[in-house]
Design a protein around this motif. Structure first.
Motif, PDB file in Angstrom:
ATOM      1  N   LYS A  16     -44.846  22.945   2.987  1.00 32.05           N
ATOM      2  CA  LYS A  16     -44.607  22.991   1.459  1.00 32.05           C
ATOM      3  C   LYS A  16     -43.630  21.996   1.277  1.00 32.05           C
ATOM      4  N   THR A  17     -43.806  21.235   0.163  1.00 29.19           N
ATOM      5  CA  THR A  17     -42.742  20.243  -0.353  1.00 29.19           C
ATOM      6  C   THR A  17     -41.945  20.809  -1.444  1.00 29.19           C
ATOM      7  N   VAL A  18     -40.753  20.670  -0.926  1.00 31.70           N
ATOM      8  CA  VAL A  18     -39.637  21.109  -1.903  1.00 31.70           C
ATOM      9  C   VAL A  18     -38.943  19.943  -2.636  1.00 31.70           C
ATOM     10  N   LYS A  19     -38.823  20.050  -3.748  1.00 29.20           N
ATOM     11  CA  LYS A  19     -38.197  18.880  -4.676  1.00 29.20           C
ATOM     12  C   LYS A  19     -36.719  19.339  -4.568  1.00 29.20           C
ATOM     13  N   THR A  20     -36.006  18.430  -4.505  1.00 26.57           N
ATOM     14  CA  THR A  20     -34.351  18.414  -4.330  1.00 26.57           C
ATOM     15  C   THR A  20     -33.910  17.368  -5.016  1.00 26.57           C
ATOM     16  N   GLU A  21     -32.485  17.366  -5.408  1.00 17.48           N
ATOM     17  CA  GLU A  21     -31.877  16.268  -5.748  1.00 17.48           C
ATOM     18  C   GLU A  21     -31.815  14.970  -4.760  1.00 17.48           C
ATOM     19  N   LEU A  22     -32.132  15.357  -3.511  1.00 14.37           N
ATOM     20  CA  LEU A  22     -32.345  14.274  -2.392  1.00 14.37           C
ATOM     21  C   LEU A  22     -33.695  13.770  -2.486  1.00 14.37           C
ATOM     22  N   GLY A  23     -34.514  14.106  -3.303  1.00 16.97           N
ATOM     23  CA  GLY A  23     -36.003  13.857  -3.239  1.00 16.97           C
ATOM     24  C   GLY A  23     -36.710  15.043  -2.594  1.00 16.97           C
TER      25      GLY A  23
END
Length: 100
Positions: free
Chosen positions: A70-77
């Motif tokens: 799973k790709t999680v969207k974060t403030e780090l990208g």
């Protein structure tokens, strides 16, 4: 960094040999992914009632059954993690909900 000691942090910085701010940001992203992955593993341990590779008698019929990416969207990208699965399909991670 919470409980991370300055000594441990300085050792990490020395090992990484950062040369600019982007190197530090990428290092933080990798560290974030590692912490997130361990949090998911801990949630699975709690859900099943035993740790991976424990040589104890299981108290239920459920067990680990691989991972789904799973790709999680974060403030780090975007950060790619492996979400643990269980045989019965009952595991619902709290830190990274299935449908987010």
């Amino acid at each position: 960094m919470g409980n991370m000691s300055k000594e441990l942090l300085r050792e990490y910085i020395k090992e990484q040999n950062f040369t600019n701010a982007n190197d530090i940001l990428n290092g933080l992203k990798e560290m974030f992914r590692d912490v997130l992955q361990e949090a998911l593993e801990a949630e699975m341990d709690e859900a099943l009632g035993y740790r991976k590779y424990d040589g104890i008698e299981k108290t239920n019929n459920n067990s680990r059954n691989g991972y789904s990416k799973k790709t999680v969207k974060t403030e780090l990208g975007p950060v790619q993690v492996n979400i643990p699965r269980d045989r019965n399909g009952e595991f619902e991670p709290r830190i990274v909900p299935k449908y987010q």
